[in-house]
Scaffold this active site. Structure first.
Site, mmCIF file in Angstrom:
data_model
loop_
_atom_site.group_PDB
_atom_site.id
_atom_site.type_symbol
_atom_site.label_atom_id
_atom_site.label_comp_id
_atom_site.label_asym_id
_atom_site.label_seq_id
_atom_site.Cartn_x
_atom_site.Cartn_y
_atom_site.Cartn_z
ATOM 1 N N ASN A 158 0.840 -1.188 0.000
ATOM 2 C CA ASN A 158 0.000 0.000 0.000
ATOM 3 C C ASN A 158 0.879 1.243 0.000
ATOM 4 O O ASN A 158 2.005 1.219 0.496
ATOM 5 C CB ASN A 158 -0.915 0.011 1.233
ATOM 6 C CG ASN A 158 -2.228 0.719 0.961
ATOM 7 O OD1 ASN A 158 -2.385 1.377 -0.066
ATOM 8 N ND2 ASN A 158 -3.175 0.576 1.875
ATOM 9 N N HIS A 159 0.359 2.305 -0.563
ATOM 10 C CA HIS A 159 1.114 3.557 -0.567
ATOM 11 C C HIS A 159 1.224 4.109 0.852
ATOM 12 O O HIS A 159 0.339 3.925 1.687
ATOM 13 C CB HIS A 159 0.425 4.592 -1.458
ATOM 14 C CG HIS A 159 0.396 4.219 -2.899
ATOM 15 N ND1 HIS A 159 1.520 4.195 -3.688
ATOM 16 C CD2 HIS A 159 -0.624 3.834 -3.704
ATOM 17 C CE1 HIS A 159 1.198 3.833 -4.912
ATOM 18 N NE2 HIS A 159 -0.099 3.600 -4.944
#
Length: 247
Positions: A136-137
């Protein structure tokens, strides 16, 4: 004059029908020939590709297949993305990164992105456009563009016999137990216990199985009647035909 136009129209319609049959037949041939199986893997060299498994053509993005194991009798629909690593050409070490158990079904347009270990248990079915990712960012630095910040990765584990509805998203660190139902469009993170139903974004448990009281809250529809063990295929086909006749 109208007669000539009718003749021309008939010829045009005939040509279209012939062309349509040719195109459709050609596309079926391409689909059959382009499918990936253990016997016909094409350019893809998975660490394991089980017997009876089929990746439909056209495939989506596939790379890092040396670190991907796919069990037997899996169905991978068209345009499904399967990736191990953040980008092609990386050395991910000796261990398998992405594992699909036996009998896994991935619906059309689904994505499984494994930058670290992702495991999907046997007999798990996914509807179309399911997204499973171990990365995930991050957005810790408010001044740096999010896309330039180093992402976070956590392993994902999906237990045996789960059902993931259309558009479900499974986020890094998620751990789904056995026979979990994920509602369409749900966004799942964290741990989900065995025999539960989750829905929403973020997903929450909306129904669970109690050994003494059954499903809580109770199911709104009656359970389907199981097919008797001694029913032959011919009898089953006859019953289906009878239902069609009566309807």
């Amino acid at each position: 004059m109208p007669r000539n136009r009718n003749t021309f129209s008939s010829l045009t319609a005939w040509r279209r029908r012939v062309l349509a049959r040719a195109v459709q037949g050609g596309w079926r041939w391409v689909q059959e020939t382009g499918a990936v199986t253990a016997e016909s893997p094409g350019r893809l060299r998975f660490r394991r590709l089980g017997a009876g498994t089929r990746l439909a053509f056209p495939q989506g993005t596939v790379f890092g297949e040396q670190w991907i194991e796919i069990g037997e009798h899996c169905i991978i629909a068209e345009q499904v993305t399967l990736t191990a690593g953040m980008l092609p050409g990386l050395d991910l070490g000796p261990a398998t990164v992405l594992t699909l158990g036996d009998g896994v079904v991935l619906g059309r347009g689904s994505h499984v992105i494994a930058d670290t270990r992702v495991t999907i248990g046997s007999d798990t079915y996914c509807g179309p456009y399911v997204y499973i990712t171990s990365t995930n960012h991050s957005y810790d630095d408010p001044d740096e563009p999010v896309g330039r910040q180093w992402p976070r990765s956590e392993p994902v584990e999906i237990g045996r016999g789960c059902w993931l509805g259309t558009g479900a998203v499974i986020l890094p660190g998620a751990r789904l137990g056995r026979n979990v139902v994920v509602a369409a469009g749900a966004v799942v993170r964290g741990e989900v216990p065995d025999h539960s139903v989750v829905a929403g974004a973020p997903a929450k448990v909306v129904r669970s199985w109690d050994p003494e009281r059954g499903w809580q809250p109770p199911l709104r529809t009656p359970a389907p009647v199981p097919i008797p063990d001694d029913l032959t295929p011919e009898q089953l086909a006859g019953l289906a035909q009878l239902d069609l006749t009566e309807s």
